[in-house]
Design a protein around this motif. Structure first.
Motif, PDB file in Angstrom:
ATOM      1  N   VAL A 192      -2.910 -33.312  -4.460  1.00  0.00           N
ATOM      2  CA  VAL A 192      -2.118 -33.475  -5.669  1.00  0.00           C
ATOM      3  C   VAL A 192      -0.941 -32.496  -5.633  1.00  0.00           C
ATOM      4  O   VAL A 192       0.185 -32.849  -5.998  1.00  0.00           O
ATOM      5  CB  VAL A 192      -2.993 -33.249  -6.932  1.00  0.00           C
ATOM      6  N   ALA A 193      -1.181 -31.283  -5.158  1.00  0.00           N
ATOM      7  CA  ALA A 193      -0.120 -30.273  -5.084  1.00  0.00           C
ATOM      8  C   ALA A 193       1.013 -30.725  -4.168  1.00  0.00           C
ATOM      9  O   ALA A 193       2.194 -30.546  -4.492  1.00  0.00           O
ATOM     10  CB  ALA A 193      -0.691 -28.939  -4.596  1.00  0.00           C
ATOM     11  N   ASP A 194       0.660 -31.342  -3.026  1.00  0.00           N
ATOM     12  CA  ASP A 194       1.700 -31.845  -2.111  1.00  0.00           C
ATOM     13  C   ASP A 194       2.513 -32.955  -2.780  1.00  0.00           C
ATOM     14  O   ASP A 194       3.728 -33.001  -2.673  1.00  0.00           O
ATOM     15  CB  ASP A 194       1.082 -32.376  -0.813  1.00  0.00           C
ATOM     16  N   ARG A 195       1.819 -33.848  -3.456  1.00  0.00           N
ATOM     17  CA  ARG A 195       2.514 -34.931  -4.151  1.00  0.00           C
ATOM     18  C   ARG A 195       3.440 -34.373  -5.228  1.00  0.00           C
ATOM     19  O   ARG A 195       4.595 -34.762  -5.342  1.00  0.00           O
ATOM     20  CB  ARG A 195       1.484 -35.881  -4.775  1.00  0.00           C
ATOM     21  N   ASP A 196       2.931 -33.429  -6.005  1.00  0.00           N
ATOM     22  CA  ASP A 196       3.730 -32.841  -7.075  1.00  0.00           C
ATOM     23  C   ASP A 196       4.936 -32.086  -6.524  1.00  0.00           C
ATOM     24  O   ASP A 196       6.018 -32.120  -7.110  1.00  0.00           O
ATOM     25  CB  ASP A 196       2.870 -31.929  -7.942  1.00  0.00           C
ATOM     26  N   GLN A 197       4.756 -31.427  -5.369  1.00  0.00           N
ATOM     27  CA  GLN A 197       5.877 -30.712  -4.740  1.00  0.00           C
ATOM     28  C   GLN A 197       6.955 -31.707  -4.301  1.00  0.00           C
ATOM     29  O   GLN A 197       8.145 -31.462  -4.465  1.00  0.00           O
ATOM     30  CB  GLN A 197       5.377 -29.895  -3.548  1.00  0.00           C
ATOM     31  N   MET A 198       6.545 -32.849  -3.777  1.00  0.00           N
ATOM     32  CA  MET A 198       7.503 -33.883  -3.364  1.00  0.00           C
ATOM     33  C   MET A 198       8.274 -34.394  -4.587  1.00  0.00           C
ATOM     34  O   MET A 198       9.487 -34.603  -4.515  1.00  0.00           O
ATOM     35  CB  MET A 198       6.774 -35.038  -2.684  1.00  0.00           C
ATOM     36  N   LEU A 199       7.584 -34.563  -5.693  1.00  0.00           N
ATOM     37  CA  LEU A 199       8.237 -35.072  -6.897  1.00  0.00           C
ATOM     38  C   LEU A 199       9.206 -34.058  -7.516  1.00  0.00           C
ATOM     39  O   LEU A 199      10.047 -34.435  -8.329  1.00  0.00           O
ATOM     40  CB  LEU A 199       7.193 -35.505  -7.928  1.00  0.00           C
ATOM     41  N   GLN A 200       9.112 -32.787  -7.126  1.00  0.00           N
ATOM     42  CA  GLN A 200      10.050 -31.763  -7.593  1.00  0.00           C
ATOM     43  C   GLN A 200      11.420 -31.939  -6.935  1.00  0.00           C
ATOM     44  O   GLN A 200      12.437 -31.486  -7.467  1.00  0.00           O
ATOM     45  CB  GLN A 200       9.527 -30.357  -7.260  1.00  0.00           C
ATOM     46  N   LEU A 201      11.433 -32.562  -5.771  1.00  0.00           N
ATOM     47  CA  LEU A 201      12.684 -32.812  -5.049  1.00  0.00           C
ATOM     48  C   LEU A 201      13.429 -33.970  -5.724  1.00  0.00           C
ATOM     49  O   LEU A 201      12.841 -34.709  -6.508  1.00  0.00           O
ATOM     50  CB  LEU A 201      12.383 -33.162  -3.584  1.00  0.00           C
ATOM     51  N   PRO A 202      14.703 -34.176  -5.390  1.00  0.00           N
ATOM     52  CA  PRO A 202      15.421 -35.328  -5.970  1.00  0.00           C
ATOM     53  C   PRO A 202      14.983 -36.641  -5.312  1.00  0.00           C
ATOM     54  O   PRO A 202      15.776 -37.496  -4.957  1.00  0.00           O
ATOM     55  CB  PRO A 202      16.891 -34.993  -5.696  1.00  0.00           C
ATOM     56  N   PHE A 203      13.679 -36.770  -5.147  1.00  0.00           N
ATOM     57  CA  PHE A 203      13.055 -37.897  -4.456  1.00  0.00           C
ATOM     58  C   PHE A 203      13.350 -39.230  -5.143  1.00  0.00           C
ATOM     59  O   PHE A 203      13.794 -40.183  -4.527  1.00  0.00           O
ATOM     60  CB  PHE A 203      11.541 -37.628  -4.393  1.00  0.00           C
ATOM     61  N   ALA A 204      13.101 -39.299  -6.456  1.00  0.00           N
ATOM     62  CA  ALA A 204      13.282 -40.559  -7.199  1.00  0.00           C
ATOM     63  C   ALA A 204      14.731 -41.011  -7.164  1.00  0.00           C
ATOM     64  O   ALA A 204      15.023 -42.187  -6.918  1.00  0.00           O
ATOM     65  CB  ALA A 204      12.807 -40.384  -8.640  1.00  0.00           C
ATOM     66  N   GLN A 205      15.645 -40.094  -7.387  1.00  0.00           N
ATOM     67  CA  GLN A 205      17.070 -40.431  -7.358  1.00  0.00           C
ATOM     68  C   GLN A 205      17.481 -40.896  -5.966  1.00  0.00           C
ATOM     69  O   GLN A 205      18.208 -41.867  -5.804  1.00  0.00           O
ATOM     70  CB  GLN A 205      17.891 -39.218  -7.779  1.00  0.00           C
ATOM     71  N   GLY A 206      16.981 -40.215  -4.943  1.00  0.00           N
ATOM     72  CA  GLY A 206      17.337 -40.555  -3.569  1.00  0.00           C
ATOM     73  C   GLY A 206      16.852 -41.926  -3.147  1.00  0.00           C
ATOM     74  O   GLY A 206      17.587 -42.690  -2.530  1.00  0.00           O
ATOM     75  N   ILE A 207      15.607 -42.257  -3.491  1.00  0.00           N
ATOM     76  CA  ILE A 207      15.083 -43.559  -3.068  1.00  0.00           C
ATOM     77  C   ILE A 207      15.756 -44.686  -3.842  1.00  0.00           C
ATOM     78  O   ILE A 207      16.008 -45.757  -3.295  1.00  0.00           O
ATOM     79  CB  ILE A 207      13.542 -43.623  -3.153  1.00  0.00           C
ATOM     80  N   ASN A 208      16.097 -44.459  -5.103  1.00  0.00           N
ATOM     81  CA  ASN A 208      16.809 -45.479  -5.865  1.00  0.00           C
ATOM     82  C   ASN A 208      18.199 -45.719  -5.260  1.00  0.00           C
ATOM     83  O   ASN A 208      18.624 -46.861  -5.092  1.00  0.00           O
ATOM     84  CB  ASN A 208      16.921 -45.087  -7.337  1.00  0.00           C
ATOM     85  N   MET A 209      18.894 -44.638  -4.916  1.00  0.00           N
ATOM     86  CA  MET A 209      20.223 -44.776  -4.286  1.00  0.00           C
ATOM     87  C   MET A 209      20.120 -45.504  -2.947  1.00  0.00           C
ATOM     88  O   MET A 209      20.943 -46.365  -2.626  1.00  0.00           O
ATOM     89  CB  MET A 209      20.868 -43.397  -4.099  1.00  0.00           C
ATOM     90  N   ALA A 210      19.098 -45.168  -2.160  1.00  0.00           N
ATOM     91  CA  ALA A 210      18.914 -45.833  -0.865  1.00  0.00           C
ATOM     92  C   ALA A 210      18.629 -47.318  -1.052  1.00  0.00           C
ATOM     93  O   ALA A 210      19.181 -48.164  -0.340  1.00  0.00           O
ATOM     94  CB  ALA A 210      17.781 -45.154  -0.087  1.00  0.00           C
ATOM     95  N   HIS A 211      17.780 -47.655  -2.015  1.00  0.00           N
ATOM     96  CA  HIS A 211      17.482 -49.068  -2.276  1.00  0.00           C
ATOM     97  C   HIS A 211      18.720 -49.809  -2.780  1.00  0.00           C
ATOM     98  O   HIS A 211      18.916 -50.986  -2.457  1.00  0.00           O
ATOM     99  CB  HIS A 211      16.327 -49.201  -3.275  1.00  0.00           C
TER     100      HIS A 211
END
Length: 154
Positions: free
Chosen positions: A124-143
């Motif tokens: 869970v900690a690894d997942r939460d750390q990933m979500l701290q990054l601009p992950f959501a914005q980046g994947i939406n822009m890539a899509h």
């Protein structure tokens, strides 16, 4: 403007689910994930290897604005054209452990399709750390880039 790519992350779970509907036929959406020339364009990465088969491997490399190279790699565990890809994903020289990705491609109509990504992290900690990054914005822009690029290929 609301992001078209939806990310669902339940508290206390070591996974995220990403969904996106595309104004693309299923075959073109799938092609955007398996054709190296197309992957390079929408992901902004160099494809060093992409063996689209069971037990195949893949390796990508990006260069950041400062000129530093970052590698990504994994193994493809299952490959069913126009249906699904199950693979591992590893960021080289990064603190994140390997993650497991289930990509499922779904036909909605003749001209629309859906991508469902289920990503499992070691903790869970690894997942939460990933979500701290601009992950959501980046994947939406890539899509968004993927949809625009592949629309022009129709």
């Amino acid at each position: 403007m609301e992001a078209k790519t939806k990310i669902h992350a339940e508290d206390g779970k070591q996974e995220i689910v990403i969904t996106r509907e595309f104004d693309l036929p299923l075959e073109l959406l799938f092609k955007a994930y398996v054709e190296p020339e197309i992957v390079e364009q929408w992901m902004g990465t160099k494809v060093l290897k992409l063996e689209n088969k069971r037990h195949g491997s893949w390796q990508f490399e990006t260069t950041d604005p400062k000129g530093n190279k970052h590698g990504f790699n994994g193994t493809i565990h299952e490959f069913m054209p126009n249906q699904k890809i199950i693979r591992t994903f590893e960021m080289e020289n990064a603190p994140f452990p390997v993650q497991l990705e289930f990509l499922e491609f779904e036909k909605l109509t003749d001209n629309t399709s859906k991508l469902n990504m289920h990503i499992i992290y070691k903790s869970v900690a690894d997942r939460d750390q990933m979500l701290q990054l601009p992950f959501a914005q980046g994947i939406n822009m890539a899509h968004n880039r993927l949809e625009k690029l592949v629309t022009n290929l129709k």
